[in-house]
Design a protein around this motif. Structure first.
Motif, short mmCIF file in Angstrom:
data_model
loop_
_atom_site.label_atom_id
_atom_site.label_comp_id
_atom_site.label_asym_id
_atom_site.label_seq_id
_atom_site.Cartn_x
_atom_site.Cartn_y
_atom_site.Cartn_z
N GLY A 6 0.82 -1.21 0.00
CA GLY A 6 0.00 0.00 0.00
C GLY A 6 0.85 1.26 0.00
N MET A 7 1.94 1.26 0.78
CA MET A 7 2.84 2.43 0.78
C MET A 7 3.46 2.63 -0.59
N SER A 8 3.90 1.58 -1.22
CA SER A 8 4.52 1.68 -2.54
C SER A 8 3.51 2.18 -3.57
N GLU A 9 2.28 1.67 -3.49
CA GLU A 9 1.25 2.10 -4.43
C GLU A 9 0.94 3.58 -4.28
N ARG A 10 0.84 4.05 -3.05
CA ARG A 10 0.56 5.48 -2.83
C ARG A 10 1.68 6.34 -3.39
N ALA A 11 2.93 5.95 -3.15
CA ALA A 11 4.06 6.72 -3.68
C ALA A 11 4.10 6.70 -5.20
N ASN A 12 3.87 5.54 -5.80
CA ASN A 12 3.91 5.42 -7.25
C ASN A 12 2.84 6.26 -7.92
N LEU A 13 1.66 6.33 -7.32
CA LEU A 13 0.57 7.12 -7.91
C LEU A 13 0.91 8.60 -7.95
N LEU A 14 1.79 9.04 -7.08
CA LEU A 14 2.18 10.45 -7.04
C LEU A 14 3.51 10.70 -7.75
N GLY A 15 4.00 9.72 -8.47
CA GLY A 15 5.24 9.90 -9.21
C GLY A 15 6.49 9.69 -8.39
N GLY A 16 6.37 9.07 -7.23
CA GLY A 16 7.53 8.85 -6.37
C GLY A 16 7.85 7.38 -6.22
N THR A 17 8.69 7.08 -5.24
CA THR A 17 9.10 5.70 -4.96
C THR A 17 9.04 5.44 -3.47
N CYS A 18 8.87 4.18 -3.11
CA CYS A 18 8.90 3.76 -1.71
C CYS A 18 9.52 2.37 -1.65
N VAL A 19 10.58 2.24 -0.87
CA VAL A 19 11.32 0.98 -0.76
C VAL A 19 11.41 0.62 0.72
N ALA A 20 11.20 -0.66 1.02
CA ALA A 20 11.30 -1.15 2.39
C ALA A 20 12.13 -2.42 2.41
N GLY A 21 12.97 -2.56 3.44
CA GLY A 21 13.79 -3.75 3.55
C GLY A 21 14.65 -3.74 4.79
N PRO A 22 15.27 -4.87 5.10
CA PRO A 22 16.12 -4.95 6.30
C PRO A 22 17.44 -4.22 6.10
N ASP A 23 17.98 -3.68 7.20
CA ASP A 23 19.31 -3.07 7.17
C ASP A 23 20.38 -4.15 7.20
N ARG A 24 21.61 -3.74 6.93
CA ARG A 24 22.70 -4.71 6.86
C ARG A 24 22.96 -5.36 8.21
N ASP A 25 22.99 -4.58 9.27
CA ASP A 25 23.29 -5.12 10.60
C ASP A 25 22.02 -5.59 11.31
N ARG A 26 21.12 -4.67 11.58
CA ARG A 26 19.86 -5.00 12.23
C ARG A 26 18.88 -3.88 11.93
N GLY A 27 17.61 -4.16 12.17
CA GLY A 27 16.60 -3.14 11.96
C GLY A 27 15.98 -3.22 10.58
N TRP A 28 15.05 -2.31 10.36
CA TRP A 28 14.26 -2.26 9.12
C TRP A 28 14.10 -0.80 8.73
N THR A 29 14.20 -0.50 7.45
CA THR A 29 14.12 0.88 6.97
C THR A 29 13.11 1.00 5.85
N VAL A 30 12.28 2.03 5.94
CA VAL A 30 11.36 2.39 4.88
C VAL A 30 11.77 3.76 4.34
N THR A 31 12.02 3.86 3.05
CA THR A 31 12.47 5.10 2.43
C THR A 31 11.51 5.47 1.31
N ALA A 32 11.03 6.70 1.34
CA ALA A 32 10.12 7.19 0.29
C ALA A 32 10.63 8.52 -0.24
N VAL A 33 10.58 8.70 -1.53
CA VAL A 33 10.95 9.95 -2.19
C VAL A 33 9.77 10.38 -3.06
N LEU A 34 9.24 11.58 -2.79
CA LEU A 34 8.08 12.09 -3.50
C LEU A 34 8.39 13.46 -4.08
#
Length: 379
Positions: free
Chosen positions: A345-373
């Protein structure tokens, strides 16, 4: 019954079958030497060279089993059952040909309805010829048919599961479109209200202050242009006719509400905003808030042993960047699992506005969601 047959016949192929991967090549690399080895170890085969050549030569058909399931199944069953029966009066007896069970599975998993019906007919004809030539007893017939039925059923089950997930994903994307359309409606209503107010002011001052009336017209022109842009965005986003509640959209300034000190069972949430956040499109502001809210909710619920969730928003002249990161173990989903509906849903919302949204695990630990609009949304 007629309707069921028609629906099966018109069933399309599942979209985007996976391309060949290293496992396919490894399977071919194992089966070919295995067929040759069987020919060496089994001197009792009546047509040893021919049978080994056929078994090894048909192995590459597995590479096209997803994209050409009917053609590959027809080639194999005709070459191993129909032709040998007509030419020699016997069927091939190579154990390595057991790999052909993959082809009925692939047919029911990736084939269209017409291909499945046609392929089933080919398999029944081949099996019938084998039974007649070998004069098989009933117990000898039931076993192979049960294995074939189990294989095709497994392909159908996986096909149904994949189709159900696709429908669920489409529903999630539709909900994102509806939410974005509600936010855009609120923006358009704001522009139209401003136009009406300016028009009333221009009419009231037209006689005494012509310059004020001209200024009101310029403001109305600008507001009308922005309203038209937002209306085009609504037409682009809302692809289906479904009613939507007219609720106001969120603003970036409301991200501060997501901040919390945390506790024994919940991580602390820190919010930091920088850059020029004034003059953003309301749809962009709402999208940033919704994505951040979903990412924080996922981190709080699913990040194991997380102590902190960081929300960072930065804006420049062209784009707004959002980063949500937690310090939990294993992130917000299982490794190797398909993306959850929240991420989609986050990726779809970003794509509809001409942006991007990527989510995934970090190299060491944790999780990161990055969106550019983009600041103004999709053009």
């Amino acid at each position: 019954m007629h309707g069921f047959v028609r629906s099966v016949w018109s069933e399309p192929r599942p979209p985007e079958p996976p391309v060949r991967v290293w496992r396919d090549w490894a399977l071919v690399g194992v089966l070919v030497p295995l067929a040759v080895l069987e020919g060496v170890l089994r001197p009792d085969l009546p047509w040893r060279l021919l049978e080994v050549a056929v078994a090894a030569g048909l192995v590459p058909t597995l590479l096209w089993r997803r994209t050409r399931p009917l053609a590959m199944l027809a080639i194999c069953f005709v070459a191993t059952d129909v032709i040998p029966v007509l030419a020699t009066g016997a069927t091939l007896d190579v154990y390595t040909l057991g790999y052909m069970l993959i082809l009925p599975y692939a047919l029911f998993r990736w084939g269209s309805g017409r291909e499945i019906v046609t392929g089933s007919g080919i398999m029944l004809v081949a099996a019938g010829l084998s039974v007649l030539v070998n004069h098989a007893a009933l117990p000898d017939v039931v076993g192979p048919f049960a294995v074939m039925l189990a294989t095709t059923s497994l392909g159908g089950v996986f096909r149904y599961r994949a189709g159900a997930r696709m429908r669920e994903l489409d529903q999630v994307k539709l909900l994102m479109r509806e939410q974005l359309a509600r936010d855009l409606h609120d923006t358009v209503a704001h522009h139209v209200s401003a136009m009406a107010i300016r028009a009333q002011a221009g009419l009231a001052t037209a006689a005494s202050r012509p310059d004020a009336a001209a200024e009101a017209l310029r403001v109305i022109e600008a507001e009308a242009a922005r309203a038209l842009d937002e209306m085009r965005a609504i037409v682009r986003v809302l692809r289906r006719d479904r009613p939507a509640e007219l609720t106001p959209g969120r603003r970036i300034s409301e991200l501060e509400r997501l901040a919390s000190r945390g506790g024994s069972h919940h991580p602390a949430v820190e919010v930091e905003m920088s850059g020029d956040l004034d003059g953003l499109s309301p749809s962009i502001e709402s999208a940033v808030y919704r994505i951040a809210q979903e990412a924080v909710t996922n981190a709080v619920r699913h990040a194991r042993r997380a102590t902190r969730v960081e929300v960072r928003v930065a804006a420049d002249e062209t784009a707004v960047r959002l980063c949500v990161r937690d310090d939990g173990d294993g992130g917000s989903t299982r490794p190797g699992a398909p993306p959850g509906y929240g991420i989609i849903g986050m990726s779809e919302r970003a794509n509809l506005l001409g942006g991007t949204c990527v989510a995934g695990p970090d190299r060491d630990r944790g999780w990161t969601v990055t969106a550019v609009l983009p600041r103004a949304g999709a053009a």
